[in-house]
Enzyme design. Structure first.
Site, PDB file in Angstrom:
ATOM      1  N   LYS A  76       0.843  -1.191   0.000  1.00  0.00           N
ATOM      2  CA  LYS A  76       0.000   0.000   0.000  1.00  0.00           C
ATOM      3  C   LYS A  76       0.878   1.241   0.000  1.00  0.00           C
ATOM      4  O   LYS A  76       2.005   1.196   0.493  1.00  0.00           O
ATOM      5  CB  LYS A  76      -0.875   0.008   1.261  1.00  0.00           C
ATOM      6  CG  LYS A  76      -2.002  -1.005   1.253  1.00  0.00           C
ATOM      7  CD  LYS A  76      -2.845  -0.897   2.522  1.00  0.00           C
ATOM      8  CE  LYS A  76      -3.925  -1.959   2.574  1.00  0.00           C
ATOM      9  NZ  LYS A  76      -4.981  -1.771   1.552  1.00  0.00           N
ATOM     10  N   ARG A 119     -10.273 -11.776   2.726  1.00  0.00           N
ATOM     11  CA  ARG A 119     -11.141 -12.851   2.233  1.00  0.00           C
ATOM     12  C   ARG A 119     -10.470 -14.214   2.348  1.00  0.00           C
ATOM     13  O   ARG A 119     -11.147 -15.233   2.474  1.00  0.00           O
ATOM     14  CB  ARG A 119     -11.581 -12.530   0.791  1.00  0.00           C
ATOM     15  CG  ARG A 119     -10.436 -12.389  -0.170  1.00  0.00           C
ATOM     16  CD  ARG A 119     -10.843 -11.679  -1.473  1.00  0.00           C
ATOM     17  NE  ARG A 119     -10.972 -10.223  -1.298  1.00  0.00           N
ATOM     18  CZ  ARG A 119     -11.369  -9.387  -2.262  1.00  0.00           C
ATOM     19  NH1 ARG A 119     -11.678  -9.839  -3.466  1.00  0.00           N
ATOM     20  NH2 ARG A 119     -11.460  -8.093  -2.016  1.00  0.00           N
TER      21      ARG A 119
END
Ligand code: BES
Ligand code: MN
Ligand code: ZN
Length: 494
Positions: A265, A339
């Site tokens: 990020k 996830r």
């Protein structure tokens, strides 16, 4: 820990009352307490008070050291409990440095007393663990809250006060864990903290360590955690009362820090990724609250915990992992890690639920996608589901609790974007509708027969802006109150 009590008479040297406006003039709403309104209104008008939400004005009192006016907005004959919850919380946030306060706000029933008690106590939060003593002292929140009411002696009102204490204790645990920096919060320390707390409430705590996860085939949790020096964990807590009316499983995303892995990020804003374990904290603490409230509902809480880091052992884009139970996933983007850990835990939770006689519902809670914040902003969370009835029941619980949740679809046409040429699934699909694509990914790990909710709390979990109502800056504790309220609604069903 905060004490909440009820009183028929103002019993503190700080009195909090409501201030609203009819549109034309200001009006003091002091509930069960008497105040000399005429002279106070003259002063407030001179000061330019408006009575709007989040306006808090402190004046020297006549019978108390301080009289505090908290904005209610428009004058009503019946106030929305959330208006009262926020007004009480906003006042509490202005009372750091005081030990106790009496809250005299308008109410007609126990529902509103509960909201006042909850708002006042939830607003009395500060996170001072890493502050030096001189800074700490200015941040001492209230520790004693009394709600002024003529219903003080009723059993229902007393139960509401006790409930507010429990909700607050567990919300503060969630907020503390979120605010704790990743230097001090690892998958292992998260488990140890929760074990210490859970043992107080008769909740069974099981910690599955990295060796056991590897051996057991939890490829999602291992894959996400393998780049970190702080090994992953799967935390499992169980509250199993005799004669349970229902059985739920709550599963929370527990990324103690999300760098994005090799899909690193940008530096700007990465610090907020210490909050990427908010779902895990909320589900585990909600099980504690349900146990403390002794609700006749069995709940398993699951927290797959890992730190998503960059290193020579981190998962590479294009690696294939095998989720618990055997499905393979091509990890195209290691930043879509939530996830992956949830997939392992959802399969395991269903397996354990089945052995215990079957689940009435499974709910996952996750700071899953930036797309959630784009779609709904930073104060409204999303609900996705395979079962409208269950979803509507949850939305009703959320509305009662004052937490903003909004239903979102799982459009079938987006599912194909998750196809992979070399594995059962890819971990990313269409960028557009990214929140829904993430929900569709999780749905692949849900038994279609089991009612399921996916709660994406990416924005609301962590307040990066300014404090408002009973919500401080930093970890908020979102989802806990709705989960507890859902269990309460389920308790009163046949
Ligand atoms: N933890 C983030 C999601 C997030 C973003 C939470 C902003 C809170 C605030 C998650 O792991 C993530 O990085 N998601 C990616 C998914 C994408 C790669 C498909 C995202 O949303 O960009
Ligand atoms: Mn990520
Ligand atoms: Zn994440």
């Amino acid at each position: 820990m905060i004490k909440v009590k009820l009183t028929t008479k103002v019993d503190s040297d700080v009195l909090v009352v409501g201030l609203g406006s009819t549109g034309k003039k200001l009006q003091i709403e002091s509930g069960a307490a008497q105040v000399d309104a005429t002279s106070l209104l003259a002063t407030l008008t001179t000061m330019g008070a408006t009575g709007k939400a989040d306006e808090v004005i402190k004046l020297p009192g006549k019978n108390t050291k301080l009289i505090v006016f908290t904005g209610l907005g428009k004058i009503e004959s019946n106030y929305d409990p959330e208006v009262l919850r926020r007004a009480a919380g906003a006042a509490a946030r202005e009372l750091f440095g005081n030990k106790s306060a009496a809250f005299a706000l308008p109410h007609k029933s126990v529902t509103e007393i509960a909201a006042i008690a909850e708002g006042a106590s939830l607003g009395s939060y500060s996170f001072t663990q890493f502050l030096g003593n001189s800074k700490k002292d200015q941040k001492d929140p209230l520790t004693q809250i009394s709600v002024v009411t003529k219903f003080a002696d009723t059993a229902q009102a007393k139960a509401a006060a006790r409930r507010a204490e429990i909700i607050t204790e567990q919300t503060f645990l969630v907020r503390d864990l979120i605010n704790t920096p990743p230097s001090h919060l690892t998958p292992d320390s998260f488990c140890n903290t929760m074990k210490k707390h859970g043992s107080k409430f008769g909740v069974k705590v099981e910690i599955i360590n990295d060796a056991a996860l590897r051996k057991g085939g939890y490829g999602g949790i291992i894959g996400v955690g393998q780049g970190s020096a702080n090994p992953p964990r799967l935390l499992h807590v169980t509250y199993n009362p005799a004669k349970a009316k229902k059985r739920f499983a709550f599963v929370g995303k527990g990324i103690t820090f999300d760098t994005g892995g090799l899909a690193l990020k940008p530096a700007a804003g990465m610090e907020a990724m210490k909050a990427d374990m908010s779902g895990a904290a909320a589900v585990i603490a909600s099980v504690f609250a349900i146990a403390q409230l002794k609700l006749p509902i069995a709940v398993d809480g699951w927290a797959p915990l890992a730190e998503n880091m960059v290193s020579d052992t981190a998962t590479r884009p294009s690696d294939v992992i095998t989720i618990y139970g055997g499905k393979t996933v091509e990890v195209l983007n290691p930043d879509a890690e939530g996830r992956l850990v949830l997939a392992d835990a959802l399969i395991k939770a269903a397996e354990v639920g089945k052995k215990a006689g079957g689940l009435d519902g499974i709910i996952d809670v996750a700071t899953l996608t930036g797309a959630q914040v784009v779609a709904l902003g930073s104060r409204t969370s999303a609900v996705m589901t395979n079962n409208e009835v269950f979803s509507n029941q949850f939305l009703a619980a959320a509305a009662l609790s004052g937490e903003a949740f909004w239903p979102m679809p799982l459009p079938i046409e987006l599912r194909a974007s998750l196809d992979s040429p070399i594995a059962d699934l890819a971990n990313i699909g269409d960028r557009m509708g990214g929140m829904l694509v993430a929900g569709l990914f999780l749905k692949e790990f849900i038994d279609p027969q089991t009612p399921w909710l996916h709660l994406d709390i990416a924005g609301p979990a962590f307040n990066e802006k300014t404090a408002h109502g009973y919500t401080p800056v930093g970890g908020t504790g979102i989802a806990l109150r709705s989960l507890v309220q859902l269990a309460e609604l389920a308790s009163s069903q046949s």
